[in-house]
Design a protein around this motif. Sequence first.
Motif, mmCIF file in Angstrom:
data_model
loop_
_atom_site.group_PDB
_atom_site.id
_atom_site.type_symbol
_atom_site.label_atom_id
_atom_site.label_comp_id
_atom_site.label_asym_id
_atom_site.label_seq_id
_atom_site.Cartn_x
_atom_site.Cartn_y
_atom_site.Cartn_z
ATOM 1 N N ASN A 1 8.278 -12.433 -6.190
ATOM 2 C CA ASN A 1 9.256 -12.974 -7.124
ATOM 3 C C ASN A 1 9.828 -11.915 -8.046
ATOM 4 O O ASN A 1 10.830 -12.149 -8.711
ATOM 5 C CB ASN A 1 8.625 -14.087 -7.966
ATOM 6 N N LEU A 2 9.164 -10.753 -8.101
ATOM 7 C CA LEU A 2 9.614 -9.684 -8.983
ATOM 8 C C LEU A 2 9.479 -8.356 -8.249
ATOM 9 O O LEU A 2 8.418 -8.053 -7.700
ATOM 10 C CB LEU A 2 8.778 -9.676 -10.271
ATOM 11 N N MET A 3 10.563 -7.599 -8.225
ATOM 12 C CA MET A 3 10.580 -6.294 -7.545
ATOM 13 C C MET A 3 11.010 -5.231 -8.532
ATOM 14 O O MET A 3 11.793 -5.493 -9.450
ATOM 15 C CB MET A 3 11.574 -6.305 -6.376
ATOM 16 N N ARG A 4 10.492 -4.019 -8.343
ATOM 17 C CA ARG A 4 10.902 -2.869 -9.146
ATOM 18 C C ARG A 4 11.602 -1.881 -8.221
ATOM 19 O O ARG A 4 11.105 -1.552 -7.147
ATOM 20 C CB ARG A 4 9.697 -2.196 -9.791
ATOM 21 N N LEU A 5 12.751 -1.402 -8.652
ATOM 22 C CA LEU A 5 13.501 -0.383 -7.918
ATOM 23 C C LEU A 5 13.596 0.838 -8.806
ATOM 24 O O LEU A 5 14.051 0.760 -9.946
ATOM 25 C CB LEU A 5 14.903 -0.885 -7.565
ATOM 26 N N THR A 6 13.141 1.965 -8.299
ATOM 27 C CA THR A 6 13.167 3.217 -9.051
ATOM 28 C C THR A 6 13.943 4.249 -8.254
ATOM 29 O O THR A 6 13.692 4.445 -7.066
ATOM 30 C CB THR A 6 11.736 3.731 -9.312
ATOM 31 N N VAL A 7 14.880 4.901 -8.916
ATOM 32 C CA VAL A 7 15.669 5.964 -8.306
ATOM 33 C C VAL A 7 15.348 7.241 -9.057
ATOM 34 O O VAL A 7 15.460 7.291 -10.283
ATOM 35 C CB VAL A 7 17.171 5.670 -8.387
ATOM 36 N N GLN B 1 13.946 19.249 -14.919
ATOM 37 C CA GLN B 1 13.228 17.982 -14.975
ATOM 38 C C GLN B 1 13.926 16.943 -14.093
ATOM 39 O O GLN B 1 15.149 16.871 -14.068
ATOM 40 C CB GLN B 1 13.195 17.462 -16.418
ATOM 41 N N PRO B 2 13.144 16.113 -13.394
ATOM 42 C CA PRO B 2 13.764 15.034 -12.629
ATOM 43 C C PRO B 2 14.267 13.934 -13.557
ATOM 44 O O PRO B 2 13.766 13.767 -14.663
ATOM 45 C CB PRO B 2 12.622 14.529 -11.739
ATOM 46 N N LEU B 3 15.253 13.192 -13.103
ATOM 47 C CA LEU B 3 15.759 12.042 -13.839
ATOM 48 C C LEU B 3 15.340 10.793 -13.077
ATOM 49 O O LEU B 3 15.590 10.677 -11.879
ATOM 50 C CB LEU B 3 17.274 12.070 -13.949
ATOM 51 N N THR B 4 14.682 9.864 -13.758
ATOM 52 C CA THR B 4 14.229 8.629 -13.131
ATOM 53 C C THR B 4 14.870 7.446 -13.830
ATOM 54 O O THR B 4 14.852 7.351 -15.051
ATOM 55 C CB THR B 4 12.696 8.509 -13.197
ATOM 56 N N THR B 5 15.448 6.550 -13.045
ATOM 57 C CA THR B 5 16.015 5.306 -13.541
ATOM 58 C C THR B 5 15.324 4.177 -12.805
ATOM 59 O O THR B 5 15.176 4.225 -11.589
ATOM 60 C CB THR B 5 17.534 5.249 -13.288
ATOM 61 N N SER B 6 14.899 3.177 -13.543
ATOM 62 C CA SER B 6 14.137 2.087 -12.945
ATOM 63 C C SER B 6 14.583 0.757 -13.507
ATOM 64 O O SER B 6 14.988 0.664 -14.667
ATOM 65 C CB SER B 6 12.650 2.312 -13.209
ATOM 66 N N THR B 7 14.513 -0.275 -12.699
ATOM 67 C CA THR B 7 14.828 -1.617 -13.150
ATOM 68 C C THR B 7 13.995 -2.615 -12.364
ATOM 69 O O THR B 7 13.458 -2.290 -11.301
ATOM 70 C CB THR B 7 16.330 -1.924 -13.022
ATOM 71 N N GLU B 8 13.860 -3.810 -12.888
ATOM 72 C CA GLU B 8 13.110 -4.859 -12.206
ATOM 73 C C GLU B 8 14.028 -6.037 -11.934
ATOM 74 O O GLU B 8 14.917 -6.345 -12.737
ATOM 75 C CB GLU B 8 11.892 -5.268 -13.034
ATOM 76 N N PHE B 9 13.816 -6.679 -10.788
ATOM 77 C CA PHE B 9 14.639 -7.805 -10.351
ATOM 78 C C PHE B 9 13.732 -9.001 -10.103
ATOM 79 O O PHE B 9 12.653 -8.856 -9.519
ATOM 80 C CB PHE B 9 15.325 -7.486 -9.017
ATOM 81 N N ALA C 1 10.634 1.210 -4.033
ATOM 82 C CA ALA C 1 10.667 -0.219 -4.343
ATOM 83 C C ALA C 1 9.259 -0.763 -4.179
ATOM 84 O O ALA C 1 8.522 -0.342 -3.288
ATOM 85 C CB ALA C 1 11.622 -0.946 -3.410
ATOM 86 N N CYS C 2 8.880 -1.671 -5.069
ATOM 87 C CA CYS C 2 7.559 -2.286 -4.947
ATOM 88 C C CYS C 2 7.583 -3.699 -5.508
ATOM 89 O O CYS C 2 8.411 -4.025 -6.349
ATOM 90 C CB CYS C 2 6.485 -1.453 -5.645
ATOM 91 N N GLU C 3 6.670 -4.518 -5.004
ATOM 92 C CA GLU C 3 6.475 -5.846 -5.572
ATOM 93 C C GLU C 3 5.722 -5.666 -6.881
ATOM 94 O O GLU C 3 4.824 -4.844 -6.980
ATOM 95 C CB GLU C 3 5.658 -6.727 -4.634
#
Length: 164
Positions: free
Chosen positions: A138-144, A153-161, A96-98
């Motif tokens: 005000n905006l965060m990114r969450l990556t799994v 290969q790894p699977l990466t899913t990401s979204t921003e809140f 997670a990051c700002e």
Amino acid sequence: MTPRTRTHGARTQGLTLVEVLVAIAILAIVIALSAAIITSLTTNGRSRAGLGVNQAAQQYIEVMTRDWLDPHRFGTVSGATARPTTLSGYTWEVTACEVTVPTDTSATTFPCAAPPQTITFTPDTAAAATLTPSPTANLMRLTVTYRPTGSGQPLTTSTEFSRR
């Protein structure tokens, strides 16, 4: 008048060239069909595994979305929050990051404001660290990310809140 009869020599045992070629052609068709079926089964197995990983990652994103809708928990990830579903043969990494929104309106990606803090969940460990955003975030990114323990290969899913 007596009819003439032809006598042919005794046929030797064995297969003719045509019979051998037909047998080889049939064998080639059987091998080709078998290879296609085996490839299909292998691909179906990989697709099924990939679908399971994708569904688990999406489920975790949805759980965190509900959690981050609470203004007091926005952007927080800790050992006390929900953990991703453990899947055999994979390890998790949750980042997670700002996010800094650039002033350039043509930008297509938004960088993290600071190096992201990372919590890694594995089936054998619990995370003690906490990701806490600054009060002005005000905006965060969450990556799994799911990483296979073996090859693959790894699977990466990401979204921003955004903060509500």
